[in-house]
Write an enzyme that holds these catalytic residues in place. Structure first.
Site, PDB file in Angstrom:
ATOM      1  CG  LEU A   8      -1.881   1.033   1.480  1.00 43.49           C
ATOM      2  CD1 LEU A   8      -3.229   0.714   0.551  1.00 43.49           C
ATOM      3  CD2 LEU A   8      -2.293   1.039   3.056  1.00 43.49           C
ATOM      4  CB  THR A  49       7.948   3.884   5.511  1.00 46.49           C
ATOM      5  OG1 THR A  49       7.451   4.110   4.172  1.00 46.49           O
ATOM      6  CG2 THR A  49       8.788   2.698   5.540  1.00 46.49           C
ATOM      7  CB  CYS A  50       6.175   8.701   5.926  1.00 45.11           C
ATOM      8  SG  CYS A  50       6.858   9.175   7.540  1.00 45.11           S
ATOM      9  CG  ASN A  51       5.937   8.286   1.069  1.00 45.06           C
ATOM     10  OD1 ASN A  51       5.225   9.212   1.435  1.00 45.06           O
ATOM     11  ND2 ASN A  51       7.347   8.824   1.105  1.00 45.06           N
ATOM     12  CD  GLN A 118      11.945   4.733   6.145  1.00 43.43           C
ATOM     13  OE1 GLN A 118      11.973   4.507   4.948  1.00 43.43           O
ATOM     14  NE2 GLN A 118      11.254   5.608   6.938  1.00 43.43           N
TER      15      GLN A 118
END
Length: 482
Positions: A8, A49-51, A118
């Site tokens: 995602l 992660t953020c994205n 990450q």
């Protein structure tokens, strides 16, 4: 066994959706452990992660598990809203995607630096949670190696290489020169410190908020002031800029509290997922609120053709290594996996050889070179040797008591099988001449001179002609060296 993944990311899922499946490190570890309990799942690694949120799982042959559905189930989130946004990949496609992610080729800020660490953190968390297996460990190790090679050998782009860089660039586009601007950074983790340092370098007067401060232990970017987190609304009064970058599950800046500040900053940057700053603030008149999806730094491939070719060459090399490992692993039959060469001291140690024919005699001759205390059990022995005890009778249960090594080399398969069974019950290494699958060790072709000992076996215990050719070549080499 196969590898599948579901991902995602920002390309199909807006931040409003992604933040529902964004997890802290502690939560990732808990989910990893739970997902490995699912039937058919051998291992899993969750990257959050953020994205992006991506789940990689290895499955038993024949097992059918959808990673996206599994993640939503274990996380207690309805899968339906995410069905259109998840992308699933299988086998080599999944591996290639992971390599590209580790290299920063799939990031919103193309070529970013942070994604590699990450990815490393994701597999470390899974390992600590006992959630990885040999397949995923190798896949992630290869992807990380590819990412490191690209980072050190190829200059992908000259644009910002992190969300913090992107946030500062967005502020410069909106505000112009940042020199002398007053900025408050909420959060002193890796992203917060990076943002504070970048703002300082642009000439801003920076204050970092901290929940706790320990002199000599808390790292503060040089040239930045410090303010307690609890006083953040007081601190932001008369500020020009606020940047928030925490892992808090709740808003660090609420709309009501922001509006109560006498002179609140008009430019805010939210680098967190889930978001730190109440989105309603961005709807207020005269306020500009940036978050990771609207900073305007999402870019395509900015590297030149030569750089892209270099990246592709590195990825091809690492894919080939993984293919060779995978092929070798799958080509080895069950019970015929390669034996690790372990050299042990047999001097005056009890070894039992059952059988007295030609094969047994070759085994005995080799063992004598290493000073073993050998007992031969056989009704007939073709070539008696000095220094060897011979029990002139058939093998009997209990004959292996006290031995540290056993060899079954009769012309009777059932006798050899009985020797193999007793040895395994007694946890004694055994070589069974006519059944590779019954061996706990393969008797090697030994090559030696005064200084070197080499032992060779075939990987499956059957390709003896290859072993013989290799041994002949090694013996020749030893003769040339002496």
């Amino acid at each position: 066994m196969k590898v599948v993944m579901s991902g995602l990311d920002y390309s199909l899922a807006p931040i409003e959706l992604r933040e529902q499946l964004s997890f802290t490190k502690e939560c990732v570890a808990e989910l990893d452990a739970k997902m490995t309990m699912h039937p058919g799942v051998c291992g899993c690694v969750l990257l959050s992660t953020c994205n992006r949120t991506e789940l990689y799982i290895s499955l038993l042959d024949g097992a059918e598990v959808a990673p996206d559905a599994l993640l939503c189930q274990v996380a207690g989130v309805d899968h339906a809203p995410f069905a259109h946004a998840f992308v699933s990949r299988h086998k080599e496609e999944a591996v290639t995607h992971l390599m590209e992610v580790a290299c920063g080729l799939k990031s919103q800020i193309w070529g970013e630096d942070q994604i590699l660490s990450q990815v490393k953190t994701a597999v470390e968390i899974a390992r600590d949670a006992d959630a990885t297996d040999g397949i995923l460990e190798t896949v992630f190790r290869t992807a990380i190696s590819a990412g490191k090679a690209v980072k050190h050998k190829v200059r992908l782009t000259g644009i910002p290489t992190s969300a913090a860089h992107g946030g500062v660039l967005a502020l410069e586009r909106a505000m112009g020169d940042l020199t002398g601007k007053r900025a408050m950074v909420v959060g002193n983790g890796e992203m917060g410190r990076l943002a504070a340092g970048l703002l300082r370098d642009k000439g801003c007067i920076v204050t970092v908020t901290l929940r706790t401060y320990r002199h000599g232990e808390t790292i503060i970017p040089a040239g930045c002031a410090v303010s307690p987190y609890e006083e953040r609304y007081t601190t932001m009064d008369t500020m020009d800029i606020v940047v928030s970058a925490t892992t808090s599950p709740h808003h660090t800046i609420s709309c009501d509290d922001y509006q109560a500040v006498p002179h609140p900053p008009k430019y805010l940057v939210d680098l967190a997922v889930p978001r730190d700053i109440d989105g309603a603030i961005g709807c207020l008149a005269g306020v500009t609120l940036f978050h990771v999806d609207n900073m305007g730094v999402s870019v395509g491939k900015q590297a030149d053709t030569k750089a892209l070719e270099e990246v592709q060459s590195i990825l091809d090399e690492h894919r080939d290594r993984l293919r060779h490992w995978w092929y070798y692993r799958n080509s080895i039959q069950e019970n015929a996996h390669p034996r690790f060469p372990l050299f042990i001291d047999l001097w005056e140690k009890p070894v039992v050889v059952v059988g007295g024919g030609a094969i047994a005699c070759r085994r005995i001759d080799t063992l004598l070179k290493f000073g073993a205390n050998i007992t031969v059990i056989a009704p007939h022995w073709e070539h008696k040797m000095i220094g060897v005890t011979w029990l002139a009778r058939p093998y009997e249960l209990g004959d292996l008591d006290g031995a540290i090594l056993a060899v079954a080399a009769t012309d009777n398969r059932s006798v050899n099988a009985e020797v193999g069974k007793e040895a395994k019950i007694l946890n004694i290494p055994v070589s069974v001449a006519d059944n590779a699958s019954a061996c706990s060790f393969y008797f090697p072709a030994v090559c030696m001179d005064d200084t070197v000992v080499a032992g060779l076996v075939s990987c499956d215990g059957a390709h003896h002609s290859h072993t013989a050719k290799a041994a002949k070549a090694i013996r020749k080499t030893l003769e040339e060296l002496s």
